[in-house]
Design a protein around this motif. Structure first.
Motif, mmCIF file in Angstrom:
data_model
loop_
_atom_site.group_PDB
_atom_site.id
_atom_site.type_symbol
_atom_site.label_atom_id
_atom_site.label_comp_id
_atom_site.label_asym_id
_atom_site.label_seq_id
_atom_site.Cartn_x
_atom_site.Cartn_y
_atom_site.Cartn_z
ATOM 1 N N GLU A 109 0.682 -1.156 -0.040
ATOM 2 C CA GLU A 109 0.040 -0.100 0.170
ATOM 3 C C GLU A 109 0.908 1.262 -0.033
ATOM 4 N N ASN A 110 0.347 2.240 -0.533
ATOM 5 C CA ASN A 110 1.126 3.421 -0.769
ATOM 6 C C ASN A 110 0.355 4.596 0.181
ATOM 7 N N TYR A 111 1.203 5.170 0.843
ATOM 8 C CA TYR A 111 0.534 6.370 1.793
ATOM 9 C C TYR A 111 1.200 7.583 1.190
ATOM 10 N N TRP A 112 0.523 8.699 1.406
ATOM 11 C CA TRP A 112 0.818 9.831 0.685
ATOM 12 C C TRP A 112 0.858 11.315 1.742
ATOM 13 N N GLY A 113 2.009 11.988 1.574
ATOM 14 C CA GLY A 113 1.739 13.263 2.338
ATOM 15 C C GLY A 113 0.915 14.332 1.793
ATOM 16 N N GLN A 114 0.804 15.322 2.253
ATOM 17 C CA GLN A 114 -0.060 16.535 1.730
ATOM 18 C C GLN A 114 0.268 17.155 0.831
ATOM 19 N N GLY A 115 1.759 17.312 0.405
ATOM 20 C CA GLY A 115 2.490 17.825 -0.887
ATOM 21 C C GLY A 115 2.890 19.362 -0.176
ATOM 22 N N THR A 116 3.999 19.593 -0.673
ATOM 23 C CA THR A 116 4.869 20.789 -0.504
ATOM 24 C C THR A 116 4.708 21.383 -2.295
ATOM 25 N N GLN A 117 4.588 22.772 -2.149
ATOM 26 C CA GLN A 117 4.731 23.491 -3.366
ATOM 27 C C GLN A 117 6.316 23.879 -3.715
ATOM 28 N N VAL A 118 7.054 23.532 -4.944
ATOM 29 C CA VAL A 118 8.226 23.996 -5.145
ATOM 30 C C VAL A 118 8.050 24.848 -6.405
ATOM 31 N N THR A 119 8.349 25.989 -6.236
ATOM 32 C CA THR A 119 8.345 27.061 -7.321
ATOM 33 C C THR A 119 9.732 27.687 -7.788
ATOM 34 N N VAL A 120 10.031 27.278 -8.889
ATOM 35 C CA VAL A 120 11.417 27.940 -9.504
ATOM 36 C C VAL A 120 11.158 28.885 -10.525
ATOM 37 N N SER A 121 11.675 30.027 -10.085
ATOM 38 C CA SER A 121 11.160 31.130 -10.972
ATOM 39 C C SER A 121 12.160 32.308 -10.664
ATOM 40 N N SER A 122 12.513 33.336 -11.567
ATOM 41 C CA SER A 122 13.440 34.410 -11.414
ATOM 42 C C SER A 122 12.432 35.393 -10.942
#
Length: 115
Positions: free
Chosen positions: A102-115
């Motif tokens: 079974e897979n268990y998941w976290g809530q997610g975290t945003q990564v934004t790469v931008s200048s």
């Protein structure tokens, strides 16, 4: 039950670095693997990196040589060191843990790469 708590996302300029952390808690014996997926807007979720219980690692071709997955078994935590970040790395990053099929998941975290 298994709980996964991610941290470390944010906004970074191209060429920069971030380190994501994922702390596991709860009923976590018998882990097969832990790792990270990501999902960009309008795209399918894709595997970024995984580390098995034996310590072997796998990476998506797009991140090889730039990202490194590691674990601290004493803390039940897995890390994703991301270097030389590119705009195309922008996504929500999800930690996962695989246990007894079974897979268990976290809530997610945003990564934004931008200048």
């Amino acid at each position: 039950q298994v709980q996964l708590v991610e941290s470390g996302g944010g906004l970074v300029q191209p060429g920069g670095s971030l380190r994501l952390s994922c702390a596991a808690s709860g009923t976590i014996f018998g882990i097969d693997a832990m790792g990270w997926y990501r999902q960009a807007p309008g795209k399918q979720r894709e595997l970024v990196a995984r580390i098995s219980s034996g310590g072997s690692t796998n990476y998506a071709d797009s991140v090889k040589g730039r990202f490194t997955i590691s674990e601290d078994s004493a803390k039940d935590t897995v890390y994703l060191q991301m270097n030389s970040l590119k705009p195309e790395d922008t996504a929500v990053y999800y930690c996962y843990l695989r246990r007894f099929g079974e897979n268990y998941w976290g809530q997610g975290t945003q990564v934004t790469v931008s200048s």
